[in-house]
Design an enzyme around this catalytic site. Structure first.
Site, PDB file in Angstrom:
ATOM      1  N   ALA A  15      -9.420   6.935 -25.018  1.00  0.00           N
ATOM      2  CA  ALA A  15      -9.888   5.911 -25.961  1.00  0.00           C
ATOM      3  C   ALA A  15      -8.712   5.135 -26.540  1.00  0.00           C
ATOM      4  CB  ALA A  15     -10.711   6.553 -27.079  1.00  0.00           C
ATOM      5  N   GLU A  34       0.998   9.565 -31.305  1.00  0.00           N
ATOM      6  CA  GLU A  34       0.449  10.782 -30.687  1.00  0.00           C
ATOM      7  C   GLU A  34       1.160  11.991 -31.290  1.00  0.00           C
ATOM      8  OE1 GLU A  34      -2.018  11.907 -28.508  1.00  0.00           O
ATOM      9  OE2 GLU A  34      -1.115  13.776 -29.210  1.00  0.00           O
ATOM     10  N   ASN A  42      -7.586  15.464 -24.482  1.00  0.00           N
ATOM     11  CA  ASN A  42      -8.602  16.109 -23.641  1.00  0.00           C
ATOM     12  C   ASN A  42      -8.920  15.282 -22.407  1.00  0.00           C
ATOM     13  OD1 ASN A  42      -8.959  18.410 -25.152  1.00  0.00           O
ATOM     14  ND2 ASN A  42     -10.575  17.523 -26.399  1.00  0.00           N
ATOM     15  N   GLY A  47     -12.205  16.612 -16.084  1.00  0.00           N
ATOM     16  CA  GLY A  47     -12.412  16.301 -14.667  1.00  0.00           C
ATOM     17  C   GLY A  47     -12.243  14.819 -14.386  1.00  0.00           C
ATOM     18  N   ALA A 158      -0.260  11.195 -37.371  1.00  0.00           N
ATOM     19  CA  ALA A 158      -0.868  10.371 -38.429  1.00  0.00           C
ATOM     20  C   ALA A 158      -1.440  11.297 -39.490  1.00  0.00           C
ATOM     21  CB  ALA A 158      -1.969   9.496 -37.836  1.00  0.00           C
ATOM     22  N   ASP A 225      -8.483  15.483 -37.101  1.00  0.00           N
ATOM     23  CA  ASP A 225      -7.660  14.779 -38.107  1.00  0.00           C
ATOM     24  C   ASP A 225      -8.222  13.411 -38.471  1.00  0.00           C
ATOM     25  OD1 ASP A 225      -6.189  16.902 -37.190  1.00  0.00           O
ATOM     26  OD2 ASP A 225      -4.310  15.788 -36.923  1.00  0.00           O
ATOM     27  N   ARG A 284     -25.888  20.943 -20.315  1.00  0.00           N
ATOM     28  CA  ARG A 284     -24.893  21.980 -20.615  1.00  0.00           C
ATOM     29  C   ARG A 284     -25.367  22.949 -21.689  1.00  0.00           C
ATOM     30  NH1 ARG A 284     -19.639  17.971 -20.672  1.00  0.00           N
ATOM     31  NH2 ARG A 284     -19.479  17.849 -18.417  1.00  0.00           N
ATOM     32  N   HIS A 394     -17.036  19.950 -26.420  1.00  0.00           N
ATOM     33  CA  HIS A 394     -17.098  18.575 -26.937  1.00  0.00           C
ATOM     34  C   HIS A 394     -17.806  18.598 -28.281  1.00  0.00           C
ATOM     35  CE1 HIS A 394     -17.138  14.126 -26.172  1.00  0.00           C
ATOM     36  NE2 HIS A 394     -18.092  14.188 -27.093  1.00  0.00           N
ATOM     37  N   GLU A 423     -14.080  10.448 -28.772  1.00  0.00           N
ATOM     38  CA  GLU A 423     -14.739  11.672 -29.258  1.00  0.00           C
ATOM     39  C   GLU A 423     -14.753  11.757 -30.777  1.00  0.00           C
ATOM     40  OE1 GLU A 423     -13.386  15.294 -27.366  1.00  0.00           O
ATOM     41  OE2 GLU A 423     -14.813  16.520 -28.495  1.00  0.00           O
TER      42      GLU A 423
HETATM   43  P1  ADP Z   1     -10.608  10.670 -26.489  1.00  0.00           P
HETATM   44  O1  ADP Z   1     -11.295  11.290 -25.323  1.00  0.00           O
HETATM   45  O2  ADP Z   1     -11.533  10.273 -27.568  1.00  0.00           O
HETATM   46  O3  ADP Z   1      -9.654   9.613 -26.069  1.00  0.00           O
HETATM   47  P2  ADP Z   1      -8.551  12.741 -26.459  1.00  0.00           P
HETATM   48  O4  ADP Z   1      -8.762  14.153 -26.833  1.00  0.00           O
HETATM   49  O5  ADP Z   1      -8.405  12.429 -25.011  1.00  0.00           O
HETATM   50  O6  ADP Z   1      -9.748  11.876 -27.127  1.00  0.00           O
HETATM   51  O7  ADP Z   1      -7.265  12.151 -27.167  1.00  0.00           O
HETATM   52  C1  ADP Z   1      -7.055  12.256 -28.554  1.00  0.00           C
HETATM   53  C2  ADP Z   1      -5.559  12.321 -28.816  1.00  0.00           C
HETATM   54  O8  ADP Z   1      -5.307  12.158 -30.215  1.00  0.00           O
HETATM   55  C3  ADP Z   1      -4.944  13.652 -28.417  1.00  0.00           C
HETATM   56  O9  ADP Z   1      -3.854  13.436 -27.557  1.00  0.00           O
HETATM   57  C4  ADP Z   1      -4.505  14.259 -29.766  1.00  0.00           C
HETATM   58  O10 ADP Z   1      -3.351  15.063 -29.661  1.00  0.00           O
HETATM   59  C5  ADP Z   1      -4.249  13.022 -30.602  1.00  0.00           C
HETATM   60  N1  ADP Z   1      -4.285  13.242 -32.063  1.00  0.00           N
HETATM   61  C6  ADP Z   1      -5.139  14.019 -32.753  1.00  0.00           C
HETATM   62  N2  ADP Z   1      -4.873  13.988 -34.074  1.00  0.00           N
HETATM   63  C7  ADP Z   1      -3.804  13.157 -34.229  1.00  0.00           C
HETATM   64  C8  ADP Z   1      -3.031  12.729 -35.344  1.00  0.00           C
HETATM   65  N3  ADP Z   1      -3.285  13.158 -36.582  1.00  0.00           N
HETATM   66  N4  ADP Z   1      -2.006  11.884 -35.119  1.00  0.00           N
HETATM   67  C9  ADP Z   1      -1.698  11.453 -33.878  1.00  0.00           C
HETATM   68  N5  ADP Z   1      -2.383  11.838 -32.778  1.00  0.00           N
HETATM   69  C10 ADP Z   1      -3.426  12.679 -32.939  1.00  0.00           C
END
Ligand code: ADP
Length: 455
Positions: A15, A34, A42, A47, A158, A225, A284, A394, A423
Protein backbone atom coordinates in the site's frame (compact mmCIF):
# COMPACT_ATOMS: atom_id res chain seq x y z
CA UNK A 1 16.29 17.10 12.96
CA UNK A 2 13.61 18.40 10.62
CA UNK A 3 12.84 17.52 7.01
CA UNK A 4 10.13 18.64 4.59
CA UNK A 5 8.45 16.70 1.79
CA UNK A 6 5.18 17.16 -0.07
CA UNK A 7 3.99 13.72 1.00
CA UNK A 8 4.96 11.51 3.94
CA UNK A 9 4.03 7.82 3.68
CA UNK A 10 4.12 5.61 6.79
CA UNK A 11 4.97 1.99 5.96
CA UNK A 12 6.86 0.42 3.04
CA UNK A 13 4.51 -2.44 2.15
CA UNK A 14 2.42 -2.77 -0.97
CA UNK A 15 0.00 0.00 0.00
CA UNK A 16 2.75 2.45 0.97
CA UNK A 17 4.75 1.90 -2.22
CA UNK A 18 1.66 2.21 -4.44
CA UNK A 19 0.68 5.46 -2.74
CA UNK A 20 4.22 6.82 -2.98
CA UNK A 21 4.49 5.95 -6.67
CA UNK A 22 1.26 7.76 -7.57
CA UNK A 23 2.23 10.85 -5.58
CA UNK A 24 5.71 10.71 -7.10
CA UNK A 25 4.32 10.33 -10.65
CA UNK A 26 2.21 13.43 -9.96
CA UNK A 27 5.41 15.35 -9.34
CA UNK A 28 5.38 15.46 -5.55
CA UNK A 29 8.42 14.95 -3.36
CA UNK A 30 7.79 11.82 -1.31
CA UNK A 31 9.37 10.08 1.67
CA UNK A 32 8.44 6.60 2.90
CA UNK A 33 9.08 5.88 6.58
CA UNK A 34 9.63 2.21 7.44
CA UNK A 35 10.30 1.16 11.01
CA UNK A 36 11.89 -2.17 10.16
CA UNK A 37 15.44 -2.53 8.80
CA UNK A 38 14.02 -3.75 5.47
CA UNK A 39 11.03 -2.83 3.33
CA UNK A 40 8.13 -5.05 2.30
CA UNK A 41 5.98 -5.78 5.35
CA UNK A 42 3.45 -8.57 5.07
CA UNK A 43 3.18 -7.90 1.35
CA UNK A 44 6.70 -9.26 0.89
CA UNK A 45 6.08 -12.55 2.68
CA UNK A 46 2.62 -13.11 1.20
CA UNK A 47 1.90 -15.33 -1.78
CA UNK A 48 1.44 -12.12 -3.74
CA UNK A 49 -1.60 -13.38 -5.65
CA UNK A 50 -4.07 -10.76 -6.79
CA UNK A 51 -7.70 -11.08 -7.82
CA UNK A 52 -8.75 -9.17 -10.89
CA UNK A 53 -11.96 -10.00 -12.73
CA UNK A 54 -11.71 -10.19 -16.55
CA UNK A 55 -7.94 -10.36 -16.46
CA UNK A 56 -5.72 -11.31 -19.39
CA UNK A 57 -4.84 -14.74 -18.01
CA UNK A 58 -8.53 -15.60 -17.70
CA UNK A 59 -8.86 -14.65 -21.35
CA UNK A 60 -5.91 -16.85 -22.29
CA UNK A 61 -7.46 -19.75 -20.36
CA UNK A 62 -10.90 -19.27 -21.90
CA UNK A 63 -12.59 -18.02 -18.71
CA UNK A 64 -14.99 -15.49 -20.18
CA UNK A 65 -17.82 -15.34 -17.65
CA UNK A 66 -16.20 -13.32 -14.85
CA UNK A 67 -17.20 -9.74 -14.07
CA UNK A 68 -16.66 -6.91 -11.59
CA UNK A 69 -20.20 -7.60 -10.35
CA UNK A 70 -19.43 -11.25 -9.55
CA UNK A 71 -16.21 -10.23 -7.82
CA UNK A 72 -18.18 -7.66 -5.81
CA UNK A 73 -20.75 -10.26 -4.77
CA UNK A 74 -18.10 -12.81 -3.77
CA UNK A 75 -16.23 -10.22 -1.71
CA UNK A 76 -19.31 -8.88 0.06
CA UNK A 77 -20.65 -12.35 0.79
CA UNK A 78 -17.22 -13.57 1.86
CA UNK A 79 -17.16 -10.81 4.48
CA UNK A 80 -20.71 -11.46 5.72
CA UNK A 81 -21.78 -8.22 4.02
CA UNK A 82 -19.85 -6.16 6.57
CA UNK A 83 -17.59 -4.53 3.99
CA UNK A 84 -18.75 -1.06 2.96
CA UNK A 85 -20.61 -1.42 -0.36
CA UNK A 86 -19.25 1.76 -1.98
CA UNK A 87 -15.70 0.80 -1.02
CA UNK A 88 -16.03 -2.81 -2.22
CA UNK A 89 -17.53 -1.46 -5.44
CA UNK A 90 -14.37 0.56 -6.05
CA UNK A 91 -12.23 -2.49 -5.29
CA UNK A 92 -14.14 -4.67 -7.72
CA UNK A 93 -14.18 -2.09 -10.50
CA UNK A 94 -10.56 -1.00 -10.15
CA UNK A 95 -8.82 -4.31 -9.38
CA UNK A 96 -8.15 -5.05 -13.04
CA UNK A 97 -6.72 -1.57 -13.62
CA UNK A 98 -4.50 -2.03 -10.56
CA UNK A 99 -3.21 -5.34 -11.94
CA UNK A 100 -2.54 -3.78 -15.35
CA UNK A 101 -0.74 -0.89 -13.64
CA UNK A 102 1.47 -3.37 -11.79
CA UNK A 103 2.16 -5.21 -15.04
CA UNK A 104 2.68 -2.23 -17.36
CA UNK A 105 4.02 0.57 -15.17
CA UNK A 106 5.72 -1.26 -12.30
CA UNK A 107 6.80 -4.16 -14.55
CA UNK A 108 5.62 -6.90 -12.23
CA UNK A 109 5.68 -10.26 -13.99
CA UNK A 110 2.69 -12.54 -13.59
CA UNK A 111 2.46 -16.16 -14.76
CA UNK A 112 0.87 -16.09 -18.23
CA UNK A 113 -1.00 -19.39 -17.96
CA UNK A 114 -2.00 -20.13 -14.36
CA UNK A 115 -4.50 -18.66 -11.90
CA UNK A 116 -5.62 -19.62 -8.39
CA UNK A 117 -9.22 -19.93 -7.32
CA UNK A 118 -9.02 -18.98 -3.68
CA UNK A 119 -11.67 -19.93 -1.15
CA UNK A 120 -14.94 -18.05 -1.47
CA UNK A 121 -14.40 -17.03 -5.10
CA UNK A 122 -16.87 -18.20 -7.71
CA UNK A 123 -14.25 -17.89 -10.48
CA UNK A 124 -10.56 -18.61 -10.95
CA UNK A 125 -9.36 -15.00 -10.95
CA UNK A 126 -6.15 -14.64 -8.90
CA UNK A 127 -3.08 -13.62 -10.88
CA UNK A 128 0.14 -15.21 -9.63
CA UNK A 129 3.41 -13.23 -9.64
CA UNK A 130 6.51 -15.12 -10.73
CA UNK A 131 7.99 -16.93 -7.75
CA UNK A 132 4.52 -17.09 -6.17
CA UNK A 133 5.41 -14.54 -3.49
CA UNK A 134 5.18 -10.83 -2.81
CA UNK A 135 8.93 -10.53 -3.43
CA UNK A 136 8.24 -9.91 -7.12
CA UNK A 137 5.89 -7.06 -6.21
CA UNK A 138 8.06 -5.42 -3.59
CA UNK A 139 11.26 -5.72 -5.64
CA UNK A 140 9.65 -4.03 -8.64
CA UNK A 141 7.80 -1.40 -6.56
CA UNK A 142 11.03 -0.47 -4.82
CA UNK A 143 12.95 -0.24 -8.10
CA UNK A 144 10.24 2.00 -9.54
CA UNK A 145 10.21 4.19 -6.41
CA UNK A 146 13.98 4.64 -6.55
CA UNK A 147 13.69 5.52 -10.23
CA UNK A 148 11.25 8.29 -9.36
CA UNK A 149 13.58 9.68 -6.72
CA UNK A 150 11.36 8.71 -3.79
CA UNK A 151 13.23 8.69 -0.48
CA UNK A 152 12.94 5.48 1.55
CA UNK A 153 13.98 5.66 5.20
CA UNK A 154 14.26 2.31 6.96
CA UNK A 155 14.67 1.99 10.74
CA UNK A 156 12.46 5.06 10.88
CA UNK A 157 9.47 4.59 13.16
CA UNK A 158 6.52 6.96 12.88
CA UNK A 159 5.27 7.75 16.37
CA UNK A 160 2.87 10.65 16.21
CA UNK A 161 0.81 12.57 13.68
CA UNK A 162 1.33 16.33 13.82
CA UNK A 163 -1.60 18.69 13.32
CA UNK A 164 -1.91 22.46 12.98
CA UNK A 165 -4.43 24.68 14.78
CA UNK A 166 -7.15 23.88 12.26
CA UNK A 167 -6.76 20.13 12.86
CA UNK A 168 -5.05 19.50 9.54
CA UNK A 169 -2.36 16.80 9.54
CA UNK A 170 0.89 18.51 8.62
CA UNK A 171 3.57 15.99 9.46
CA UNK A 172 4.90 13.03 11.40
CA UNK A 173 7.07 12.75 14.46
CA UNK A 174 9.39 9.78 13.97
CA UNK A 175 12.45 8.23 15.57
CA UNK A 176 15.51 6.36 14.42
CA UNK A 177 17.91 4.73 16.91
CA UNK A 178 16.44 6.82 19.72
CA UNK A 179 16.88 10.02 17.70
CA UNK A 180 13.78 12.18 17.03
CA UNK A 181 13.11 13.28 13.47
CA UNK A 182 10.26 15.59 12.40
CA UNK A 183 8.88 15.17 8.89
CA UNK A 184 6.80 18.08 7.62
CA UNK A 185 4.26 17.25 4.91
CA UNK A 186 3.17 20.05 2.55
CA UNK A 187 0.32 18.04 1.03
CA UNK A 188 -0.44 15.33 3.53
CA UNK A 189 0.35 12.07 5.28
CA UNK A 190 -0.62 8.58 4.14
CA UNK A 191 -0.86 5.83 6.72
CA UNK A 192 0.03 2.46 5.18
CA UNK A 193 1.40 0.73 8.25
CA UNK A 194 -0.44 -2.58 7.91
CA UNK A 195 -2.50 -4.50 10.45
CA UNK A 196 -2.01 -5.58 14.08
CA UNK A 197 -1.64 -9.38 13.84
CA UNK A 198 1.70 -9.32 15.68
CA UNK A 199 0.36 -7.25 18.58
CA UNK A 200 -1.05 -9.85 20.98
CA UNK A 201 -2.31 -7.28 23.49
CA UNK A 202 -4.18 -5.41 20.79
CA UNK A 203 -5.64 -8.64 19.44
CA UNK A 204 -6.91 -9.53 22.89
CA UNK A 205 -8.27 -6.03 23.42
CA UNK A 206 -10.62 -6.44 20.45
CA UNK A 207 -11.08 -10.20 20.34
CA UNK A 208 -10.01 -12.14 23.46
CA UNK A 209 -10.21 -15.41 21.55
CA UNK A 210 -7.11 -14.58 19.48
CA UNK A 211 -4.72 -14.67 22.45
CA UNK A 212 -1.16 -16.00 22.81
CA UNK A 213 -2.33 -19.53 22.08
CA UNK A 214 -2.25 -18.47 18.42
CA UNK A 215 0.94 -17.93 16.49
CA UNK A 216 0.97 -15.42 13.64
CA UNK A 217 1.99 -15.46 10.00
CA UNK A 218 2.80 -11.76 10.16
CA UNK A 219 6.04 -9.79 10.19
CA UNK A 220 6.95 -8.36 13.63
CA UNK A 221 6.27 -4.80 12.39
CA UNK A 222 2.55 -5.49 12.15
CA UNK A 223 1.60 -3.93 15.48
CA UNK A 224 -1.25 -1.55 14.66
CA UNK A 225 0.81 1.65 15.09
CA UNK A 226 -1.10 3.53 12.39
CA UNK A 227 -4.43 2.76 14.01
CA UNK A 228 -3.24 3.95 17.41
CA UNK A 229 -1.61 7.12 16.01
CA UNK A 230 -4.74 8.08 14.08
CA UNK A 231 -7.03 7.33 16.99
CA UNK A 232 -5.04 9.86 19.00
CA UNK A 233 -6.40 12.55 16.66
CA UNK A 234 -9.97 11.23 16.80
CA UNK A 235 -9.96 8.91 13.76
CA UNK A 236 -12.71 6.33 13.67
CA UNK A 237 -12.13 2.57 13.69
CA UNK A 238 -14.37 -0.30 12.71
CA UNK A 239 -14.51 -4.10 12.44
CA UNK A 240 -11.70 -4.54 14.98
CA UNK A 241 -12.96 -7.84 16.37
CA UNK A 242 -12.67 -9.52 12.99
CA UNK A 243 -9.27 -11.15 12.98
CA UNK A 244 -8.56 -13.81 10.40
CA UNK A 245 -6.54 -16.94 10.93
CA UNK A 246 -4.96 -18.62 7.92
CA UNK A 247 -5.90 -22.30 8.10
CA UNK A 248 -2.77 -23.97 6.74
CA UNK A 249 0.33 -22.89 8.69
CA UNK A 250 3.43 -24.54 10.09
CA UNK A 251 2.52 -26.05 13.51
CA UNK A 252 5.98 -25.20 14.89
CA UNK A 253 6.49 -21.63 13.68
CA UNK A 254 3.03 -20.37 12.70
CA UNK A 255 4.39 -19.35 9.30
CA UNK A 256 1.94 -19.52 6.39
CA UNK A 257 2.50 -22.49 4.10
CA UNK A 258 2.79 -21.57 0.45
CA UNK A 259 3.78 -25.11 -0.51
CA UNK A 260 0.25 -25.95 0.62
CA UNK A 261 -1.17 -23.70 -2.09
CA UNK A 262 -1.62 -27.04 -3.85
CA UNK A 263 -4.97 -26.86 -2.03
CA UNK A 264 -6.08 -24.49 -4.78
CA UNK A 265 -5.18 -27.14 -7.35
CA UNK A 266 -7.08 -29.97 -5.64
CA UNK A 267 -5.30 -31.09 -2.44
CA UNK A 268 -7.71 -32.36 0.22
CA UNK A 269 -7.82 -31.83 3.98
CA UNK A 270 -8.19 -34.74 6.38
CA UNK A 271 -8.18 -35.18 10.13
CA UNK A 272 -6.23 -37.60 12.33
CA UNK A 273 -8.92 -40.18 11.68
CA UNK A 274 -8.31 -39.98 7.93
CA UNK A 275 -11.58 -38.36 6.83
CA UNK A 276 -12.33 -35.08 5.09
CA UNK A 277 -14.21 -32.62 7.29
CA UNK A 278 -14.67 -29.40 5.27
CA UNK A 279 -14.81 -28.15 1.71
CA UNK A 280 -11.19 -27.33 0.87
CA UNK A 281 -12.15 -24.12 -0.97
CA UNK A 282 -14.33 -22.79 1.84
CA UNK A 283 -13.59 -19.41 3.40
CA UNK A 284 -10.50 -19.25 5.59
CA UNK A 285 -12.48 -18.61 8.77
CA UNK A 286 -14.71 -21.62 8.11
CA UNK A 287 -11.76 -23.94 7.41
CA UNK A 288 -9.85 -22.68 10.46
CA UNK A 289 -12.82 -23.28 12.73
CA UNK A 290 -13.33 -26.72 11.24
CA UNK A 291 -9.66 -27.61 11.83
CA UNK A 292 -9.77 -26.43 15.44
CA UNK A 293 -12.83 -28.64 15.97
CA UNK A 294 -10.90 -31.77 14.93
CA UNK A 295 -9.02 -34.03 17.33
CA UNK A 296 -5.84 -32.19 18.42
CA UNK A 297 -6.88 -28.95 16.70
CA UNK A 298 -4.83 -29.67 13.57
CA UNK A 299 -5.32 -31.14 10.11
CA UNK A 300 -3.36 -32.77 7.32
CA UNK A 301 -3.28 -31.67 3.75
CA UNK A 302 -3.00 -34.57 1.32
CA UNK A 303 -2.23 -34.53 -2.40
CA UNK A 304 -0.39 -36.39 -5.11
CA UNK A 305 2.23 -35.65 -7.74
CA UNK A 306 -0.39 -34.93 -10.37
CA UNK A 307 -1.78 -32.07 -8.26
CA UNK A 308 1.72 -30.91 -7.32
CA UNK A 309 2.57 -30.63 -11.01
CA UNK A 310 -0.29 -28.21 -11.71
CA UNK A 311 0.88 -25.28 -9.58
CA UNK A 312 4.46 -26.50 -8.96
CA UNK A 313 4.23 -25.12 -5.44
CA UNK A 314 7.03 -27.41 -4.23
CA UNK A 315 9.46 -26.22 -6.88
CA UNK A 316 8.67 -22.54 -6.40
CA UNK A 317 8.80 -22.81 -2.59
CA UNK A 318 11.71 -25.25 -2.39
CA UNK A 319 13.16 -23.70 0.80
CA UNK A 320 9.89 -24.02 2.66
CA UNK A 321 9.46 -27.57 1.39
CA UNK A 322 12.87 -28.64 2.66
CA UNK A 323 12.27 -26.91 5.98
CA UNK A 324 8.94 -28.72 6.47
CA UNK A 325 10.52 -32.08 5.59
CA UNK A 326 13.33 -31.44 8.07
CA UNK A 327 10.84 -30.52 10.78
CA UNK A 328 8.84 -33.68 10.11
CA UNK A 329 5.78 -31.62 9.19
CA UNK A 330 5.64 -32.79 5.57
CA UNK A 331 6.29 -36.22 4.15
CA UNK A 332 6.57 -37.55 0.62
CA UNK A 333 5.28 -41.11 0.34
CA UNK A 334 5.12 -43.71 -2.41
CA UNK A 335 1.82 -45.14 -1.21
CA UNK A 336 -1.25 -44.11 0.76
CA UNK A 337 -0.25 -46.54 3.57
CA UNK A 338 3.17 -45.00 3.79
CA UNK A 339 1.69 -41.49 4.00
CA UNK A 340 -0.85 -42.47 6.64
CA UNK A 341 1.69 -44.33 8.76
CA UNK A 342 4.09 -41.39 8.91
CA UNK A 343 1.56 -39.39 10.92
CA UNK A 344 -0.25 -42.43 12.41
CA UNK A 345 -3.41 -41.59 10.47
CA UNK A 346 -5.87 -44.47 10.17
CA UNK A 347 -4.78 -46.25 6.97
CA UNK A 348 -8.07 -47.92 6.12
CA UNK A 349 -10.10 -44.75 6.56
CA UNK A 350 -7.69 -42.71 4.47
CA UNK A 351 -7.90 -45.29 1.69
CA UNK A 352 -11.69 -45.07 1.78
CA UNK A 353 -11.52 -41.27 1.74
CA UNK A 354 -9.21 -41.36 -1.27
CA UNK A 355 -11.39 -43.78 -3.24
CA UNK A 356 -14.40 -41.53 -2.65
CA UNK A 357 -12.40 -38.52 -3.87
CA UNK A 358 -11.37 -40.48 -6.96
CA UNK A 359 -14.98 -41.30 -7.68
CA UNK A 360 -16.07 -37.67 -7.17
CA UNK A 361 -13.24 -36.54 -9.44
CA UNK A 362 -14.57 -38.85 -12.13
CA UNK A 363 -18.24 -37.87 -11.80
CA UNK A 364 -17.44 -34.20 -11.25
CA UNK A 365 -19.67 -34.18 -8.19
CA UNK A 366 -18.32 -34.10 -4.66
CA UNK A 367 -21.21 -35.64 -2.75
CA UNK A 368 -19.64 -34.95 0.64
CA UNK A 369 -18.54 -31.29 0.57
CA UNK A 370 -19.45 -30.02 -2.90
CA UNK A 371 -15.89 -28.89 -3.72
CA UNK A 372 -16.40 -25.81 -5.89
CA UNK A 373 -13.23 -26.23 -7.95
CA UNK A 374 -13.90 -29.89 -8.69
CA UNK A 375 -11.85 -32.62 -7.01
CA UNK A 376 -8.80 -34.13 -8.68
CA UNK A 377 -8.06 -37.87 -8.81
CA UNK A 378 -5.64 -39.13 -6.14
CA UNK A 379 -5.27 -42.53 -7.77
CA UNK A 380 -1.59 -42.28 -8.61
CA UNK A 381 1.26 -41.60 -6.19
CA UNK A 382 3.66 -40.43 -5.04
CA UNK A 383 1.79 -38.59 -2.30
CA UNK A 384 2.38 -35.65 -0.01
CA UNK A 385 0.98 -35.30 3.48
CA UNK A 386 1.47 -32.14 5.53
CA UNK A 387 0.46 -31.27 9.07
CA UNK A 388 -1.09 -27.82 9.57
CA UNK A 389 -2.67 -25.49 12.12
CA UNK A 390 -4.42 -22.09 11.79
CA UNK A 391 -2.40 -18.99 12.65
CA UNK A 392 -3.36 -15.27 12.92
CA UNK A 393 -3.04 -13.77 9.44
CA UNK A 394 -5.05 -10.67 8.60
CA UNK A 395 -6.79 -8.07 10.72
CA UNK A 396 -9.88 -6.97 8.83
CA UNK A 397 -10.58 -4.05 11.14
CA UNK A 398 -8.93 -0.65 11.18
CA UNK A 399 -9.34 2.97 10.16
CA UNK A 400 -12.48 4.22 8.45
CA UNK A 401 -11.73 5.78 5.07
CA UNK A 402 -14.02 7.24 2.42
CA UNK A 403 -13.93 6.51 -1.32
CA UNK A 404 -10.99 8.90 -1.69
CA UNK A 405 -8.96 7.11 1.01
CA UNK A 406 -9.42 10.06 3.36
CA UNK A 407 -9.46 9.15 7.04
CA UNK A 408 -12.71 9.97 8.85
CA UNK A 409 -13.29 11.04 12.43
CA UNK A 410 -15.63 9.33 14.88
CA UNK A 411 -18.17 11.97 13.76
CA UNK A 412 -17.73 10.93 10.12
CA UNK A 413 -15.84 14.10 9.11
CA UNK A 414 -12.76 14.11 6.87
CA UNK A 415 -9.47 14.71 8.69
CA UNK A 416 -7.72 17.15 6.34
CA UNK A 417 -4.31 16.01 5.18
CA UNK A 418 -4.69 12.43 6.35
CA UNK A 419 -5.12 9.37 4.11
CA UNK A 420 -4.91 5.63 4.76
CA UNK A 421 -4.70 2.51 2.62
CA UNK A 422 -4.07 -1.20 2.98
CA UNK A 423 -4.46 -3.52 5.95
CA UNK A 424 -4.55 -0.53 8.32
CA UNK A 425 -8.04 0.29 7.05
CA UNK A 426 -11.16 -1.54 8.20
CA UNK A 427 -13.87 -1.00 5.59
CA UNK A 428 -13.06 -3.41 2.79
CA UNK A 429 -13.18 -7.03 3.89
CA UNK A 430 -15.90 -7.12 6.52
CA UNK A 431 -15.90 -10.20 8.72
CA UNK A 432 -13.48 -12.16 6.57
CA UNK A 433 -11.00 -11.34 3.80
CA UNK A 434 -11.02 -13.65 0.79
CA UNK A 435 -7.72 -15.02 -0.49
CA UNK A 436 -6.05 -12.84 -3.10
CA UNK A 437 -8.08 -9.79 -2.08
CA UNK A 438 -5.39 -8.15 0.06
CA UNK A 439 -3.14 -7.31 -2.87
CA UNK A 440 -6.09 -6.03 -4.91
CA UNK A 441 -7.07 -3.86 -1.93
CA UNK A 442 -3.66 -2.45 -1.03
CA UNK A 443 -2.65 -1.60 -4.60
CA UNK A 444 -6.04 -0.08 -5.46
CA UNK A 445 -6.47 2.07 -2.36
CA UNK A 446 -2.75 2.81 -2.11
CA UNK A 447 -2.94 4.33 -5.59
CA UNK A 448 -6.10 6.27 -4.75
CA UNK A 449 -4.48 7.71 -1.61
CA UNK A 450 -1.41 8.74 -3.61
CA UNK A 451 -3.50 10.37 -6.34
CA UNK A 452 -5.71 12.21 -3.87
CA UNK A 453 -2.92 13.55 -1.67
CA UNK A 454 -1.25 14.98 -4.80
CA UNK A 455 -4.34 16.99 -5.83
P1 ADP B 1 -0.03 -3.36 3.49
O1 ADP B 1 -0.31 -4.73 2.98
O2 ADP B 1 -1.23 -2.66 3.97
O3 ADP B 1 0.81 -2.58 2.54
P2 ADP B 1 2.30 -4.33 4.96
O4 ADP B 1 2.24 -5.19 6.16
O5 ADP B 1 2.72 -4.96 3.68
O6 ADP B 1 0.85 -3.61 4.81
O7 ADP B 1 3.27 -3.11 5.19
C1 ADP B 1 3.17 -2.26 6.31
C2 ADP B 1 4.55 -1.73 6.65
O8 ADP B 1 4.45 -0.68 7.61
C3 ADP B 1 5.46 -2.79 7.27
O9 ADP B 1 6.66 -2.87 6.56
C4 ADP B 1 5.67 -2.28 8.71
O10 ADP B 1 6.93 -2.61 9.24
C5 ADP B 1 5.51 -0.78 8.54
N1 ADP B 1 5.18 -0.04 9.77
C6 ADP B 1 4.33 -0.42 10.75
N2 ADP B 1 4.28 0.50 11.73
C7 ADP B 1 5.13 1.50 11.37
C8 ADP B 1 5.54 2.72 11.98
N3 ADP B 1 5.08 3.10 13.17
N4 ADP B 1 6.44 3.48 11.32
C9 ADP B 1 6.95 3.11 10.13
N5 ADP B 1 6.61 1.96 9.51
C10 ADP B 1 5.71 1.15 10.12
Amino acid sequence: SEQTYDVVVIGAGGAGFSAALEAGEAGKSVVILEKMPTVGGNTLISGGEMNAPNNWVQQALGITDDSAELFYEDTMKGGDNLGQPEIVKILSEKALGSAEWLRDVVKVEFLPDHLFQFGGHSRKRALIPVGHTGAELITKLKTKAEGLGITIKTNMKAEELLTDDSGRVVGVEASTNGQKVTFHANNGVIIASGGFGSNIEMRKQYNPELDESYMSTDTPGTTGDGIIMAQAINADITNMENIQTYPICNPITGVISLVADSRFDGAILINQGGTRFVEELERRDVISKAILAQEGGYAYQFWNQEIADIGKTIEVHQDEYEQLIKEGMLYKADTIEDAANFFKVDVQTLKETVSKVNEYAKTGKDLDYNHRGGLVSLEKGPYYIQKAVPSVHHTMGGLVIDTKARVLTTEGKVIPGLYAAGEVTGVVHGANRLGGNAISDIITFGRIAGQEVAK
